[in-house]
Write a protein that holds these residues in place. Structure first.
Motif, PDB file in Angstrom:
ATOM      1  N   ILE A  86      -4.876   1.612 -12.691  1.00 36.21           N
ATOM      2  CA  ILE A  86      -4.441   0.357 -12.086  1.00 36.21           C
ATOM      3  C   ILE A  86      -5.663  -0.541 -11.944  1.00 36.21           C
ATOM      4  O   ILE A  86      -6.761  -0.079 -11.641  1.00 36.21           O
ATOM      5  CB  ILE A  86      -3.763   0.573 -10.714  1.00 36.21           C
ATOM      6  N   SER A 112      -0.256   6.942  -5.393  1.00 34.13           N
ATOM      7  CA  SER A 112      -1.026   6.215  -4.394  1.00 34.13           C
ATOM      8  C   SER A 112      -1.720   5.025  -5.041  1.00 34.13           C
ATOM      9  O   SER A 112      -2.360   5.169  -6.082  1.00 34.13           O
ATOM     10  CB  SER A 112      -2.084   7.121  -3.750  1.00 34.13           C
ATOM     11  N   PHE A 113      -1.571   3.857  -4.443  1.00 32.48           N
ATOM     12  CA  PHE A 113      -2.295   2.678  -4.898  1.00 32.48           C
ATOM     13  C   PHE A 113      -2.136   1.566  -3.869  1.00 32.48           C
ATOM     14  O   PHE A 113      -1.254   1.592  -3.010  1.00 32.48           O
ATOM     15  CB  PHE A 113      -1.803   2.200  -6.270  1.00 32.48           C
ATOM     16  N   SER A 114      -2.993   0.579  -3.979  1.00 31.60           N
ATOM     17  CA  SER A 114      -2.947  -0.605  -3.143  1.00 31.60           C
ATOM     18  C   SER A 114      -3.217  -1.804  -4.033  1.00 31.60           C
ATOM     19  O   SER A 114      -4.006  -1.711  -4.982  1.00 31.60           O
ATOM     20  CB  SER A 114      -3.997  -0.512  -2.033  1.00 31.60           C
ATOM     21  N   ASP A 163       0.869  -1.187   0.000  1.00 29.53           N
ATOM     22  CA  ASP A 163       0.000   0.000   0.000  1.00 29.53           C
ATOM     23  C   ASP A 163       0.900   1.230   0.000  1.00 29.53           C
ATOM     24  O   ASP A 163       1.711   1.412   0.917  1.00 29.53           O
ATOM     25  CB  ASP A 163      -0.916   0.001   1.224  1.00 29.53           C
ATOM     26  N   VAL A 179       0.135   7.707 -11.079  1.00 28.92           N
ATOM     27  CA  VAL A 179      -0.652   6.532 -11.473  1.00 28.92           C
ATOM     28  C   VAL A 179      -1.718   6.967 -12.470  1.00 28.92           C
ATOM     29  O   VAL A 179      -2.596   7.768 -12.144  1.00 28.92           O
ATOM     30  CB  VAL A 179      -1.299   5.854 -10.249  1.00 28.92           C
ATOM     31  N   GLN A 214       0.954   5.469  -0.419  1.00 29.86           N
ATOM     32  CA  GLN A 214       0.121   6.667  -0.366  1.00 29.86           C
ATOM     33  C   GLN A 214       0.975   7.918  -0.457  1.00 29.86           C
ATOM     34  O   GLN A 214       1.893   8.123   0.327  1.00 29.86           O
ATOM     35  CB  GLN A 214      -0.698   6.684   0.940  1.00 29.86           C
ATOM     36  N   LEU A 245      -0.358  -1.813 -13.661  1.00 30.07           N
ATOM     37  CA  LEU A 245      -0.230  -0.459 -13.127  1.00 30.07           C
ATOM     38  C   LEU A 245       0.357   0.393 -14.235  1.00 30.07           C
ATOM     39  O   LEU A 245       1.506   0.188 -14.653  1.00 30.07           O
ATOM     40  CB  LEU A 245       0.685  -0.448 -11.896  1.00 30.07           C
TER      41      LEU A 245
END
Length: 263
Positions: A228, A35-37, A17, A225, A19, A219
């Motif tokens: 994704i 930011s991504f998870s 994760d 980003v 951020q 991604l």
């Protein structure tokens, strides 16, 4: 595993994760508020044009380069607390292959995280390393100096080292770049095996024609980003054109293969 920090205790946490990650080189922003998870057990391709920050993303996540801002969590905890859960295959060009060591020694280094500071690898660790070399077709080269190996063989040694780490989350930086057919096949096989074992793997990748064959998720990155998600949803002409800023050519409309246009 049941100790604190293990995937069992943190099974509801994402493997990775990130951020607000921001990174700059000499005052030039390379990654901006990324930011991504990601979900567990996926093969994830990191795709984008040259200079998009793909390798930088991996290095910043691993703490190999400083970040201006942002937070990186591995199963809910900082990377420094989760090193044992993470495996890394760097770009082959970034490694000093003239260092006097054997393929077996390189792979055995992948066991250090399991031994602690005061234990040296013994017979068990070397047997694990040999088994990992065998999995990538390099057992016969175990005692060969790494400087005497071909580029593809060197790459397979680093894949074996990642296997020896017995990680849960893997980062691979351009593992397919410049490799021979045998090594490409070994990498594809390895990715499939890792997925079957529930591992999560992020791969910086350039060959757009093979993305749909290799990855569950994609991604798309260009300083930030762009998109994704599952490959069939994200890896589209429209999203790629946006990511590459129009510098993209469609090779085959039937197979939807793509190549970046030159600047």
């Amino acid at each position: 595993m049941s100790e604190a920090g293990s995937p069992v205790n943190q099974q509801k946490e994402a493997p990775l994760d990130i951020q607000g990650l921001t990174v700059a080189y000499q005052k030039k922003i390379v990654l901006s508020r990324v930011s991504f998870s990601i979900p567990e057990g996926k093969l994830i391709g990191i795709i984008g044009p040259n200079g998009a920050g793909k390798s930088t993303l991996i290095k910043a996540a691993l703490g190999l380069i400083p970040r201006l801002d942002g937070e990186v969590r591995i199963y809910g905890r900082p990377y420094a607390e989760q090193r044992k859960l993470v495996g890394y295959v760097p770009q082959r060009e970034s490694v000093d292959w003239d260092f006097p060591t054997s393929a077996l020694d390189v792979v055995t280094m992948g066991r250090y995280g399991h031994l602690g500071w005061f234990r040296r690898p013994g017979a068990r660790e070397r047997q694990i390393a040999l088994n990992c070399l065998d999995q990538v077709g390099m057992a016969d080269f175990a005692h060969r100096q790494i400087s005497q190996l071909s580029g593809g063989q060197q790459q397979r040694v680093f894949l074996a080292r990642a296997l020896a780490q017995d990680a849960t989350l893997y980062f691979m930086d351009e593992p397919f770049a410049g490799v021979d057919a045998a090594t490409e096949k070994a990498i594809i096989t390895l990715l499939g095996q890792l997925k079957e074992r529930g591992k999560t793997v992020l791969v910086v990748h350039h060959d757009l024609a093979t993305v749909k064959d290799y990855f569950d998720w994609v991604l798309l990155l260009n300083e930030r980003v762009m998109a994704i998600g599952p490959t069939e949803e994200v890896f589209t002409r429209e999203q790629l054109q946006i990511t590459y800023g129009g510098r993209l050519a469609v090779l085959d409309r039937d197979t939807e293969a793509f190549i970046p246009r030159s600047r």
